[in-house]
Enzyme design. Structure first.
Site, PDB file in Angstrom:
ATOM      1  N   ALA A 117     -20.702 -47.845  11.805  1.00 17.87           N
ATOM      2  CA  ALA A 117     -21.721 -47.621  12.825  1.00 17.87           C
ATOM      3  C   ALA A 117     -21.780 -46.153  13.244  1.00 17.87           C
ATOM      4  CB  ALA A 117     -21.490 -48.531  14.048  1.00 17.87           C
ATOM      5  N   SER A 118     -21.468 -45.265  12.307  1.00 18.06           N
ATOM      6  CA  SER A 118     -21.521 -43.812  12.565  1.00 18.06           C
ATOM      7  C   SER A 118     -20.733 -43.416  13.803  1.00 18.06           C
ATOM      8  CB  SER A 118     -22.977 -43.345  12.727  1.00 18.06           C
ATOM      9  OG  SER A 118     -23.719 -43.653  11.584  1.00 18.06           O
ATOM     10  N   GLU A 154     -25.978 -42.653   8.460  1.00 19.50           N
ATOM     11  CA  GLU A 154     -26.641 -43.915   8.183  1.00 19.50           C
ATOM     12  C   GLU A 154     -28.154 -43.786   8.322  1.00 19.50           C
ATOM     13  OE1 GLU A 154     -24.738 -47.583   9.222  1.00 19.50           O
ATOM     14  OE2 GLU A 154     -23.284 -46.534  10.443  1.00 19.50           O
ATOM     15  N   LYS A 156     -22.790 -36.139  17.946  1.00 13.84           N
ATOM     16  CA  LYS A 156     -23.003 -37.571  17.744  1.00 13.84           C
ATOM     17  C   LYS A 156     -23.068 -37.826  16.252  1.00 13.84           C
ATOM     18  CE  LYS A 156     -27.798 -36.751  19.037  1.00 13.84           C
ATOM     19  NZ  LYS A 156     -28.951 -37.137  19.860  1.00 13.84           N
TER      20      LYS A 156
END
Lengths: 771, 158
Positions: free
Chosen positions: A527-528, A723, A719
């Site tokens: 989920a990065s 994906e 961040k």
């Protein structure tokens, strides 16, 4: 003066933002990097798994006598060996037995496991096991599974798993094991009052992640403890699931993670670990279980989907409303299907200002291989559909797709979903950047098309990560963090983060692989989330060390001036003391070490999915394609994607992420598809007939635009990424092919499908009705 | 099956072993010789992860009998290390960050080594075609093509 001379003050460049050499590259280029399949434990046996040849049946008899009689066979495990325990697992729904018990639900479901002295003997023995099946009609497709009279893949209700993170789970209805939806505004009124409505039914294929390294495990069960070497992305969740299954304390389960040969989600949560642990427990020896490719293909895959969507707009170019109904095929066991469904639901509206939205997603059991995580799941399922409809409306209204989007996109701080984190990215700014990168608006010859796409992916998963940083007496640091290095460059990025805080050269920071015995807790690698969440924990741990250094330096320098880390030491702006000297000063000799702890936990609410996400990952791209009208072949000429990363820890690694995602997108958009026959048999279970992109599929140009607004919750405003480009480029290829005159409603856009659509266009050209 | 004897030169060392006639070269290398740098993936001669050189020609060791290396030379990634070619490859791959998970890398390097022997300065298309049998799921190939173009003295992708 201290008796020991202080090292000369070096010049240390800032670590973050630099294209630092990958920490693991040399060992990998030398063939020395250790993967799970390279591990040989003394006394180790080889496991071979007997898998079901049928999609749905009662098991009436299992005869292992001949297998056990073979020289070299140590143990054979069947469902009958699991009666002394609760053998069901699943982090979302606890619906899956370690090996089949009384019934099988998909072709490839493990029925028995052999442990033998060699792999050849194990495989020979496996083939001697006799199983009698009482065949039943399988439910091998979404259409079959949602019929009101469909047979039930599961007849008992599964208990919720320990990590579903989805709040109160709804009651199952038929083969629908999870449902996610929401409604805002008055959808019926907005559609009734709209000037333009577009709608359609769309299909998305099942695809195989294909990490070159297949699922690999070595398990060593001794006494009441087990050590597991596993190619897993989430070692701490594996530990928890194994502890639950075998009724062990968490600290009696040790999970060690060597380098992973790719993951992309296929190695998230628990896969082959329970089988390996169960056979090791029975054989009382270490056992190695390494899937072959055809076995990994039925271990996990991406969900195929059917979606009906419609979108309404006003004549002035304002988007009004959207409705999406979709059905995701999660196969015989839920795996991560519920979260995929929820993430897909969140992606369904697309990041626009709607008056009203209705989304209804169902996660459906079928008698096919279980489907779980694959890079950009959920977003990749829905984004291409929503973006095709946005383009269709722009076309009908005679508006430029770029300006139409910019006019309707959510602003920074806009509400993506009620109760969720507000939008934390500048989508209009990002979109204009990819449009520029691809020469949006330049004239194109016939057969060419350019497409844009914008979407969001709920990223970060559950934000719980810990890290430890140890600064040794020689001024070198070790980072202990549970992030799995699966090729993305996590160890390099984590080293850069710690190095930045302590003003060390990055190569003086070592990041170890996870060993749950020593490494502090980290929820997962996916989920990065790693740079953002685990990276923040590393930053905090390094700052903890820094605080100790500053404390000692303040005494030594007897200074009130603010102290900071610089060039491998601490300075008050004029004077400078090396970290080595400070450690010596603290412990009184050239030894000791400073240990810092970092902890990240939910900053608000429970950290659950409903209150998340940690950040919204943008899925934003442009593509230019050429469609050959004679053959239907689509050639992707160039692509551009945005990595809106807040702060780039290592820009080169970010570009590599987007390039890798772009090639995966080309495969998913144009040719990758797992084909099932009506009996639930996977027809293309080798790389001979399941093709993935090669060097011949690389576009002439791939641009990754890195956007740094320092607006992320991670270290230094970072961040995650990696994906978004997958969903973004897939959708941009679809909108580009549509712009070339071939609006497709099914992926992959194979030459045959494109050619057929072109023939349809030929028959409707006069009416102009294809769009 | 009665064992057969193979005598070969593996990474420059004389090797003599008695092996089952159906032993695959990849298992011989990984299990008998402890040369685990060579990786197994697709097992159908598509992915290229198991590529090694036999008498300088690339072969898929997953589909090649160990018995067939008798009287031949075998080179694996372990044998490449320290050679001038490998040194150049390492520097180029580091510069372009052309390694990610690294599982495809050893096979890729041996294909590249064979190519370096065959032709100087391949065109970009020749390079792509020569590497089309080495699948990589991580990098998107762009960086790999750039790095190898540098090593082989040809024009890489933009």
């Amino acid at each position: 003066m201290a008796a020991v001379t202080t090292p000369e003050r070096p010049v240390v460049a800032t670590a973050v933002g630099r294209e630092v050499e990958r920490a693991d590259a040399r060992v990998k280029l030398n063939g020395q990097a250790e993967f799970t399949g390279d591990i040989r434990v003394p006394g180790m046996l080889y496991g071979a798994v007997l898998r079901s040849p049928v999609a749905r049946a009662r098991i009436t008899r299992v005869d292992v006598e001949a297998a056990l009689a073979l020289d070299g066979v140590v143990a054979v495990l069947t469902g009958q060996d699991l009666l002394d325990m609760d053998p069901y697992y699943g982090h979302a729904l606890r619906d899956r037995p370690i090996v089949a018990i009384d019934e099988v639900r998909f072709v490839g479901e493990p029925v028995a496991v052999v442990a033998a002295r060699t792999l050849a003997v194990a495989e020979e023995a496996r083939n001697l096991i006799e199983v009698a099946y009482d065949l039943q009609a399988p439910v091998a497709s979404l259409e079959a599974a949602v019929r009101s009279d469909a047979p039930q893949v599961h007849t008992t209700r599964a208990r919720p798993g320990f990590a579903h993170g989805l709040g109160q789970l709804p009651d199952p209805e038929g083969n629908v094991c999870y449902r996610y939806g929401f409604t805002t505004g008055d959808v019926s009124a907005d559609f009734a009052g709209a000037d333009v409505v577009v709608e359609g039914e769309y299909r998305f294929p099942a695809v195989y992640q294909y990490s070159l390294e297949t699922h690999s495990v070595v398990a060593d069960y001794r006494g009441d403890e087990v050590t597991i070497w596993a190619s897993c992305q989430h070692p701490f969740l594996v530990r928890q699931e194994i502890a639950d299954l075998f009724d062990l304390n968490l600290d009696r389960v040790r999970v060690v993670v060597p380098y992973l040969g790719g993951g992309f989600g296929s190695k998230s949560y628990t896969k082959m670990e329970p089988i390996a642990v169960a056979i090791s427990r029975k054989a009382r020896r270490p056992v190695r279980v390494v899937n072959r490719v055809d076995e990994s293909m039925v271990t996990t895959r991406r969900h195929n989907m059917v979606c009906r969507m419609r979108t309404a707009a006003a004549a002035d170019g304002t988007l009004l409303a959207r409705e999406a109904d979709f059905w995701l095929d999660t196969g015989a066991y839920a795996d991560n299907g519920p979260r995929v469904t929820a993430t897909a639901g969140d992606a369904a509206p697309g990041p626009y200002r709607w008056r009203s939205v209705r989304v209804d997603g169902r996660c459906v059991y079928t008698n096919t291989a279980p489907a779980g995580s694959y890079r950009a799941f959920g977003a990749i399922h829905l984004q291409w559909i929503g973006e095709l409809q946005v383009d269709e409306i722009a076309h009908k209204l005679g508006l430029d797709p770029l300006e139409f989007r910019c006019r309707n996109l959510l602003p920074v701080g806009g509400e993506v979903r009620a109760g969720a984190k507000p939008l934390d990215a500048d989508l209009v700014g990002d979109l204009r950047k990819v449009a520029e990168a691809i020469d949006w608006g330049a004239p194109r010859p016939p057969g060419r098309g350019v497409g844009l796409s914008v979407g969001l992916l709920a990223a970060g998963a559950h934000p719980v990560s810990m890290a430890t940083v140890r600064l040794g007496a020689d001024g070198g640091a070790t980072v202990l963090v549970g992030t799995t290095e699966l090729g993305q460059g996590a160890r390099t990025a984590m080293a850069q983060i710690a190095a930045e805080v302590l003003a060390l050269p990055p190569h003086q920071v070592v990041v170890r692989g996870t060993d749950t015995q020593y490494t502090p807790y980290d929820r997962s690698t996916g989920a990065s989330r790693s740079t953002t969440v685990a990276g923040k924990a590393v930053e905090l741990a390094a700052r903890d060390v820094l605080a100790s250094l500053v404390e000692t330096a303040a005494t030594k320098l007897d200074s009130d001036a603010p102290l900071s880390a610089r060039d491998g030491g601490i300075t008050d702006g004029e004077r400078w003391i090396s970290h080595q000297e400070l450690i010596r000063a603290r412990f009184g000799f050239a030894g000791g070490e400073l240990v810092g702890q970092g902890r990240v936990q939910p900053s608000r609410g429970s950290g659950s999915y409903a209150e998340g996400p940690v950040f919204w990952e943008v899925c934003l791209a442009a593509a230019e394609v050429e469609v050959d009208p004679a053959t239907g072949v689509v050639h992707v000429m160039r692509t551009a994607s945005v990595a809106d990363v807040g702060r780039a820890i290592n820009p080169q690694l970010i570009r590599r992420q987007d390039e890798g995602a772009t090639l995966q997108a080309i495969g998913n958009a144009l040719f990758e598809e797992m084909h099932y026959d009506p009996e639930g048999l996977l027809l293309n279970d080798t790389l001979l007939d399941y093709r993935i992109p090669s060097t011949l599929d690389v576009p002439e140009q791939m641009t990754c635009v890195i956007v740094e607004n320092e607006d992320g919750p991670g270290p230094f405003g970072a961040k995650g990424c990696g994906e978004g480009a997958f969903a973004g480029v897939t959708a941009a290829i679809a909108t580009a092919v549509a712009a070339a005159g071939v609006p497709m409603r099914e992926l992959p856009m194979t030459p045959e499908r494109v050619w057929r659509r072109l023939q349809e266009r030929g028959t409707v050209e006069q009416t102009g009705e294809l769009r | 099956m009665s064992p057969v004897t193979v005598q070969a030169v593996v990474n420059g060392d004389q090797v003599k072993r008695s092996i089952p006639p159906n032993l695959l070269l990849i298992d011989f290398l990984r299990d008998e010789m402890g040369l685990t740098g060579t990786k197994q993936s697709c097992e159908v001669e598509v992915c290229g992860a198991c590529t090694v050189l036999v008498d300088d020609e690339p072969v898929s060791s997953c589909c090649y009998l160990a018995a067939d290396i008798d009287q031949r030379r075998v080179e694996t990634v372990e044998g490449l290390v320290g050679t001038p070619f490998h040194n150049r490859v390492v520097e180029a791959f580091l510069r372009h960050a052309a390694v990610q998970c690294g599982f495809c890398t050893p096979g890729l390097l041996l294909t590249a080594k064979a190519m370096a022997r065959r032709e100087a300065a391949p065109t970009e298309l020749e390079l792509r075609e020569a590497l089309a049998g080495n699948l990589c799921r991580c990098t998107g190939y762009h960086s790999v093509l750039q790095a190898l173009a540098e090593v082989l003295g040809s024009e890489g992708p933009a």
